[in-house]
Write a protein that holds these residues in place. Structure first.
Motif, PDB file in Angstrom:
ATOM      1  N   VAL A   1       0.844  -1.190   0.000  1.00 46.52           N
ATOM      2  CA  VAL A   1       0.000   0.000   0.000  1.00 46.52           C
ATOM      3  C   VAL A   1       0.882   1.244   0.000  1.00 46.52           C
TER       4      VAL A   1
ATOM      5  N   HIS B   1      -5.462   4.451   3.502  1.00 44.26           N
ATOM      6  CA  HIS B   1      -4.773   3.282   4.051  1.00 44.26           C
ATOM      7  C   HIS B   1      -5.676   2.378   4.881  1.00 44.26           C
TER       8      HIS B   1
ATOM      9  N   VAL C   1      -5.835  -1.502   3.969  1.00 43.42           N
ATOM     10  CA  VAL C   1      -5.136  -2.447   4.832  1.00 43.42           C
ATOM     11  C   VAL C   1      -6.123  -3.434   5.450  1.00 43.42           C
TER      12      VAL C   1
ATOM     13  N   CYS D   1       2.508  -1.512   4.426  1.00 43.73           N
ATOM     14  CA  CYS D   1       1.842  -0.212   4.319  1.00 43.73           C
ATOM     15  C   CYS D   1       2.849   0.896   4.585  1.00 43.73           C
TER      16      CYS D   1
ATOM     17  N   VAL E   1       0.570  -7.268   8.944  1.00 41.38           N
ATOM     18  CA  VAL E   1       0.893  -5.896   8.544  1.00 41.38           C
ATOM     19  C   VAL E   1       2.322  -5.533   8.934  1.00 41.38           C
TER      20      VAL E   1
END
Length: 342
Positions: free
Chosen positions: A76, A83, A87, A99, A125
Motif C-alpha cells: 500500500v 490506508h 489495509v 503499508c 501488517v
C-alpha cells in the motif's frame, strides 16, 4: 517461493518500490497495480515484465487488486486517508500487507486496523518505518543495547528537507509527515514509549512558504526520563539532512556524515549532501522490502507492526495538540496488546 505483489498507489514512492522489487531484490514480482489515476497505472504496468504468461494486471479499484488470485501480498503506497480501508481489506483477504507510513491518519483508524489484525489471529501488517533498516541507526542501536556507554540521557535529532511542495503542505504536516520518523525511531532505539510532547516555534525562515511555521522544535519525553529534541526544518534549501546523536552516561553515539567521500581542492574541502529521502535512505528501503518479502515467503512478520503504526499516531496526536496550544501534552498510550509483544 516468489511472492506475487500487488501495488496500490503508483506515485513516486510506489514506483520506487516497484523498481526495487523488480530490479534490485530477490523473491518477489509485481503482478498487479492500482491507482486513482488509471492512466498512470496503465503506463506503469505496460513496462513491467509480468510473470510467466500473466501480464501485470491494472485494477480499477484497490479492492479488486486485493481479491486478485494472482496476488499473494499487497503493498500500500496510496495517500494516507485511503490506508485504513485498503489495509483492513487485505487483512480480511488473509494477505500480508506492507503499508507505507502513516499506517492511518488517526490513532482511532490505526486501532481499527489492529482490531482487524488481532481478529484474523496473526500478524499480517508491516509499516514502512525504513529508518530502522538504515545502517547508521542500526549501529547506533547496537551501541545502546551493548550498554558500554551507559544509559541514554538525551538525543539530539535534526530532520531537514530542501523544500516542500508549493501547495497543500501545512505546518501540521511537519509533525505528521516528517517528525513521525523520529517518533518511531526513538521508541525503537530506546525500547520504550514516549510519554509527553512539546513544540517550540523558533524564528520563521524567510524561505518558508506562506502560512508555514518552519522550523519547529519538537521535544519528546521518554518513559525513562530521557529527553529527545528534534529540529524540523523543511525549507533548508541546501539538501536533505538527517542527523542524530544520543548522549549517554559515559559517552555518545551519533550518525556519521553520509558523504561517501570528502573532496579537498583549492583550499577547500567538502562532501555531498543527499538530494531527498530516496537518495539518503535507498539502502534502508531495499533492506526493509527484502525483509518483508522474506517474511511473506516464510509466513512470518518481524518488521514494524501495526502497534508501531498506532503508537506513532498517538504521539503525533499529542504533538499536534502541543503545537496548537503551546503546552506540554501527555501522550495517552494504552498498554501494548500481548498480540504485539516483542
Amino acid at each position: 517461493m516468489e511472492v506475487r505483489v500487488g501495488v496500490i498507489g503508483v506515485g513516486m514512492i510506489g514506483q520506487d518500490h516497484i523498481r526495487r522489487i523488480t530490479q534490485v531484490l530477490t523473491g518477489g514480482s509485481v503482478t498487479a497495480v492500482n491507482d486513482v489515476d488509471t492512466a498512470r497505472a496503465g503506463q506503469v504496468a505496460a513496462v513491467l515484465p509480468g510473470v510467466g504468461q500473466h501480464r501485470v494486471s491494472v485494477h480499477a479499484t484497490a479492492q479488486d487488486l486485493i481479491a486478485d488470485g494472482n496476488v499473494d501480498a499487497v503493498l500500500v503506497a496510496s495517500w494516507g486517508p485511503a490506508h485504513e480501508e485498503q489495509v483492513i481489506a487485505a487483512i480480511g483477504a488473509g494477505k500480508p500487507v506492507f503499508c507505507e507510513k502513516p499506517l492511518a491518519p488517526s490513532s482511532a483508524a490505526c486501532q481499527r486496523i489492529m482490531d482487524a489484525e488481532m481478529a484474523a489471529g496473526r500478524r499480517l501488517v508491516q509499516v514502512g518505518f525504513m529508518r530502522r533498516y538504515d545502517a547508521g541507526y542500526r549501529a547506533m542501536k547496537a551501541a545502546l543495547d551493548d550498554g558500554a556507554i551507559g544509559a541514554p540521557l538525551l538525543m539530539h535529532c535534526a530532520h531537514r528537507n530542501p523544500s516542500v511542495p508549493d501547495y497543500g503542505f501545512t505546518t501540521d504536516m511537519i509533525i505528521s509527515d516528517s517528525a513521525v520518523h523520529e517518533m518511531d525511531v526513538v521508541r525503537w532505539l530506546f525500547g520504550e514509549e514516549i510519554v509527553a510532547a512539546s513544540v517550540l516555534t523558533p524564528r520563521r525562515s524567510g524561505h518558508a512558504p506562506d502560512g508555514l511555521q518552519d522550523p519547529l522544535i519538537l521535544l519528546l519525553e521518554m518513559a525513562s526520563g530521557a529527553l529527545v529534541d528534534d529540529e524540523l526544518f523543511v525549507s533548508a534549501r541546501y539538501g536533505y539532512d538527517v542527523r542524530g546523536e544520543v548522549v549517554c552516561e559515559t559517552g555518545t553515539v551519533a550518525l556519521a556524515d553520509v558523504s561517501e567521500v570528502t573532496v579537498r581542492t583549492a583550499n577547500r574541502h567538502g562532501g555531498r549532501v543527499p538530494v531527498d529521502w530516496r537518495d539518503r535512505f535507498i539502502r534502508a528501503y531495499d533492506a526493509e522490502l527484502q525483509e518483508w518479502l522474506n517474511g511473506v515467503a516464510a509466513v512470518t512478520s518481524v518488521g514494524p507492526s501495526s502497534w508501531d503504526g498506532y503508537a506513532a499516531a498517538v504521539v503525533t496526536d499529542a504533538a499536534l495538540e502541543a503545537l496548537r496550544t503551546g503546552q506540554r501534552t501527555a501522550v495517552s498510550m494504552p498498554e501494548r496488546p500481548e498480540f504485539y509483544a516483542k
